[in-house]
Scaffold this motif. Sequence first.
Motif, mmCIF file in Angstrom:
data_model
loop_
_atom_site.group_PDB
_atom_site.id
_atom_site.type_symbol
_atom_site.label_atom_id
_atom_site.label_comp_id
_atom_site.label_asym_id
_atom_site.label_seq_id
_atom_site.Cartn_x
_atom_site.Cartn_y
_atom_site.Cartn_z
ATOM 1 N N GLU A 1 42.941 31.193 39.450
ATOM 2 C CA GLU A 1 41.932 31.520 38.442
ATOM 3 C C GLU A 1 40.606 31.879 39.101
ATOM 4 N N ALA A 2 40.268 31.216 40.195
ATOM 5 C CA ALA A 2 39.029 31.507 40.914
ATOM 6 C C ALA A 2 39.012 32.938 41.446
ATOM 7 N N MET A 3 40.195 33.503 41.673
ATOM 8 C CA MET A 3 40.300 34.877 42.150
ATOM 9 C C MET A 3 40.116 35.896 41.030
ATOM 10 N N GLY A 4 40.144 35.403 39.776
ATOM 11 C CA GLY A 4 39.951 36.300 38.649
ATOM 12 C C GLY A 4 41.187 36.589 37.847
ATOM 13 N N TYR A 5 42.292 35.956 38.206
ATOM 14 C CA TYR A 5 43.514 36.119 37.427
ATOM 15 C C TYR A 5 43.503 35.164 36.230
ATOM 16 N N LEU A 6 44.353 35.458 35.251
ATOM 17 C CA LEU A 6 44.633 34.473 34.223
ATOM 18 C C LEU A 6 45.379 33.308 34.871
ATOM 19 N N ASN A 7 45.278 32.113 34.287
ATOM 20 C CA ASN A 7 45.908 30.986 34.962
ATOM 21 C C ASN A 7 47.057 30.359 34.175
#
Length: 374
Positions: free
Chosen positions: A311-317
Amino acid sequence: MHKSYSEKYKKEFENYLIEFLPTINRKPTQANQMAIDVFYLERNYPQRDFMYWFQSDDTFNEAKEVLDMLFKNRKSYKKSLKDHIDYMSWFKQFLNDNERFEYKTSKNFDDNKKKQSLSDSQIKCQHNEIGYYKIIKRYFYEILPDDVDINEYFNPKRKKDMKEIFYQFCLNMQDYNMMPSVIGFMREDRKIQFSKIFLNYDLKAVVITYTEETLFKKFCNEFEVKNKESKNNLWRRYARSIMDSCVFLSRFANAKDFNDYIESFNGNLDIIYDISSHIRGMGFALACNIIKDLGFVNYAKPDTHTKDVIEAMGYLNDDVSVIRAIQNIANENNDTAFNVDRMIWLICSGYFYNENIRVGSHKKDLIQRIHDYR
């Protein structure tokens, strides 16, 4: 892109369905499954934004008819892999054959949300998998203790016989929530007991010897089991999962047959749905973990550590997004999803279990580095 988008929006859609379903003579208790179905469809057919479809005045009646069709046809399919594929194929063909169901953009459509489609091409355009991989790998070697043999943590080998595979199922089926502390499959003082109960992990012998109820009674005789009458008793649930696992694994003639079957999916998540649908107590994440630990390195486990980092990378989690993200990171760096998952877990937990060395969690620092990089 935040956790709130996927989970909150899916929940809002489920609440919407609870009110909507009675209007087409469907039980509101089906809302959760249909929300999952439609969410799954949206992810696999990103050119159609199904949930927004219901919010547009221009397409509401069409969406209502499609949902009704989904319900009718879902009854025709069971949760086996083949039926799941047939169900999805039917829906795709249904849309292709009915051009009038073409999605029309709602007036209130949020362009930012449109960017959150999970097609591989869009993911690769929006994220720097090579950069994130370098951050993870560099950090891993920074915290790696000198006395650790990293070869024991990466690239696991496939199991060579059904006893090993059954053993892995017995181990993993108690690997969630409070189960490990209650069942204690890996406790030194219980290893011999479990080996005897499971007849030296002879799958066929277990199927012949036990039923779900008799296995539970065996546990009660061997261990101190509390609240025996409760339907939610953890030992009862474990017995149920073990017997379901036996039935599932009995489909395969030998370990090669099993390995070839899993390998045939080549990282596709349909195998996860297949296994979890046959074994009660096995959710999506647990099925991923078993497949991963059995040596199928194209898979990762979407646990709290991997979810937070991804999630920190910008993906949905959500579970599916996390696995796809890890697979993409691995593929772009000629590594495996298993290895990426393992590096993240070791950094976040700080526990090198083979040597029983604890270096403390470094999750916050790793996430901070990712944020700084972005």
